[in-house]
Design a protein around this motif. Structure first.
Motif, PDB file in Angstrom:
ATOM      1  N   LEU A  81     125.248  19.016  47.357  1.00 24.29           N
ATOM      2  CA  LEU A  81     125.398  19.839  48.558  1.00 24.29           C
ATOM      3  C   LEU A  81     124.584  19.263  49.714  1.00 24.29           C
ATOM      4  N   THR A  82     123.396  18.775  49.421  1.00 24.41           N
ATOM      5  CA  THR A  82     122.547  18.175  50.449  1.00 24.41           C
ATOM      6  C   THR A  82     123.114  16.852  50.949  1.00 24.41           C
ATOM      7  N   SER A  83     123.867  16.161  50.084  1.00 23.44           N
ATOM      8  CA  SER A  83     124.415  14.860  50.472  1.00 23.44           C
ATOM      9  C   SER A  83     125.444  14.962  51.598  1.00 23.44           C
ATOM     10  N   PHE A  84     125.939  16.161  51.873  1.00 26.11           N
ATOM     11  CA  PHE A  84     126.838  16.348  53.019  1.00 26.11           C
ATOM     12  C   PHE A  84     126.056  16.239  54.334  1.00 26.11           C
ATOM     13  N   LEU A  85     124.743  16.497  54.276  1.00 27.86           N
ATOM     14  CA  LEU A  85     123.912  16.462  55.472  1.00 27.86           C
ATOM     15  C   LEU A  85     123.140  15.159  55.614  1.00 27.86           C
ATOM     16  N   SER A  86     122.663  14.647  54.505  1.00 28.05           N
ATOM     17  CA  SER A  86     121.859  13.426  54.519  1.00 28.05           C
ATOM     18  C   SER A  86     122.224  12.610  53.282  1.00 28.05           C
ATOM     19  N   SER A  87     122.280  11.294  53.413  1.00 27.13           N
ATOM     20  CA  SER A  87     122.708  10.479  52.286  1.00 27.13           C
ATOM     21  C   SER A  87     121.570  10.105  51.342  1.00 27.13           C
ATOM     22  N   HIS A  88     120.324  10.169  51.810  1.00 28.60           N
ATOM     23  CA  HIS A  88     119.199   9.731  50.995  1.00 28.60           C
ATOM     24  C   HIS A  88     118.073  10.758  50.982  1.00 28.60           C
ATOM     25  N   LEU A  89     117.324  10.713  49.908  1.00 25.82           N
ATOM     26  CA  LEU A  89     116.081  11.464  49.788  1.00 25.82           C
ATOM     27  C   LEU A  89     114.997  10.401  49.688  1.00 25.82           C
ATOM     28  N   GLY A  90     114.423  10.063  50.827  1.00 24.84           N
ATOM     29  CA  GLY A  90     113.530   8.902  50.879  1.00 24.84           C
ATOM     30  C   GLY A  90     114.370   7.658  50.637  1.00 24.84           C
ATOM     31  N   PRO A  91     113.949   6.809  49.705  1.00 26.08           N
ATOM     32  CA  PRO A  91     114.722   5.594  49.435  1.00 26.08           C
ATOM     33  C   PRO A  91     115.851   5.789  48.406  1.00 26.08           C
ATOM     34  N   VAL A  92     115.940   6.979  47.825  1.00 27.81           N
ATOM     35  CA  VAL A  92     116.889   7.218  46.732  1.00 27.81           C
ATOM     36  C   VAL A  92     118.153   7.898  47.256  1.00 27.81           C
ATOM     37  N   PRO A  93     119.331   7.339  46.950  1.00 31.58           N
ATOM     38  CA  PRO A  93     120.579   8.011  47.356  1.00 31.58           C
ATOM     39  C   PRO A  93     120.747   9.344  46.619  1.00 31.58           C
ATOM     40  N   LEU A  94     121.148  10.367  47.343  1.00 27.82           N
ATOM     41  CA  LEU A  94     121.338  11.687  46.736  1.00 27.82           C
ATOM     42  C   LEU A  94     122.455  11.678  45.700  1.00 27.82           C
ATOM     43  N   THR A  95     123.439  10.810  45.878  1.00 27.89           N
ATOM     44  CA  THR A  95     124.500  10.727  44.867  1.00 27.89           C
ATOM     45  C   THR A  95     123.954  10.206  43.543  1.00 27.89           C
ATOM     46  N   LEU A  96     122.964   9.332  43.593  1.00 27.13           N
ATOM     47  CA  LEU A  96     122.332   8.848  42.361  1.00 27.13           C
ATOM     48  C   LEU A  96     121.536   9.979  41.700  1.00 27.13           C
ATOM     49  N   VAL A  97     120.818  10.746  42.492  1.00 22.63           N
ATOM     50  CA  VAL A  97     120.081  11.906  41.965  1.00 22.63           C
ATOM     51  C   VAL A  97     121.052  12.865  41.286  1.00 22.63           C
ATOM     52  N   SER A  98     122.190  13.101  41.932  1.00 25.43           N
ATOM     53  CA  SER A  98     123.184  14.008  41.381  1.00 25.43           C
ATOM     54  C   SER A  98     123.799  13.470  40.091  1.00 25.43           C
ATOM     55  N   ALA A  99     124.114  12.188  40.072  1.00 28.89           N
ATOM     56  CA  ALA A  99     124.717  11.594  38.875  1.00 28.89           C
ATOM     57  C   ALA A  99     123.756  11.665  37.695  1.00 28.89           C
ATOM     58  N   VAL A 100     122.506  11.314  37.919  1.00 24.61           N
ATOM     59  CA  VAL A 100     121.511  11.380  36.843  1.00 24.61           C
ATOM     60  C   VAL A 100     121.332  12.825  36.379  1.00 24.61           C
ATOM     61  N   GLY A 101     121.289  13.761  37.317  1.00 28.32           N
ATOM     62  CA  GLY A 101     121.193  15.180  36.959  1.00 28.32           C
ATOM     63  C   GLY A 101     122.383  15.651  36.151  1.00 28.32           C
ATOM     64  N   SER A 102     123.578  15.233  36.539  1.00 30.39           N
ATOM     65  CA  SER A 102     124.784  15.644  35.814  1.00 30.39           C
ATOM     66  C   SER A 102     124.822  15.071  34.405  1.00 30.39           C
TER      67      SER A 102
END
Length: 165
Positions: A80-101
């Motif tokens: 949901l946050t990736s619609f607003l920003s693509s990264h959380l610091g140096p880490v892509p939010l899509t990677l955070v989401s994939a690892v979480g999933s």
């Protein structure tokens, strides 16, 4: 809008919803009489009551489902946050989401496998008699959340990288 991001977000939220419904409901086991049980309560046609004590595998199942819920929540929030920003610091939010999933899927699989394996011992106490219970819809939702989390992780991995980053 990127269609894969929308699909991935929808799958993440659906997976989390199924897991939450499974975790909170009391229809994991259904008996021929008007009785059903969940991870937290035992119910009959008139009322529900807390378990006085449960086998250890109930606690194991609960713990891994809670871990799956947390990881699924992180995955959903990151998408949901990736619609607003693509990264959380140096880490892509899509990677955070994939690892979480993937983590949520693994935890859900462990929880469901432990519960299924342990309940197999109680299912038919006497081999010549019919089973004493059947699995309910909550149990099915728990199993359904596991592949959906894995599918969410896989779809998330295919979201194109943001060209501006």
């Amino acid at each position: 809008m990127q269609p894969l991001r929308i699909v991935s977000t929808g799958l993440a939220l659906l997976s989390l919803l199924l897991l939450l419904l499974s975790l909170g409901s009391n229809h994991w086991l259904v008996y021929s009489t008007d009785r059903h049980e969940g991870l937290w309560k035992r119910c009959n046609s008139l009322m529900c009551s807390q378990y006085p004590a449960v086998p250890e595998f109930f606690d194991t199942t609960r713990a891994f489902l809670f871990l799956a819920m947390i990881a699924g929540g992180v995955s959903s929030l990151a998408l949901l946050t990736s619609f607003l920003s693509s990264h959380l610091g140096p880490v892509p939010l899509t990677l955070v989401s994939a690892v979480g999933s993937f983590s949520a899927g693994l935890c859900a699989m462990i929880a469901m496998a432990v519960f299924t394996a342990e309940m197999a011992h109680f299912r038919t106490p006497v081999p010549s008699q019919p089973p004493t219970f059947s699995y309910g819809w909550s149990f099915g939702l728990g199993w359904a959340s596991f592949p959906l989390f894995l599918l969410t992780g896989a779809v998330t991995m295919f979201i194109p990288k943001d060209p501006s980053s």
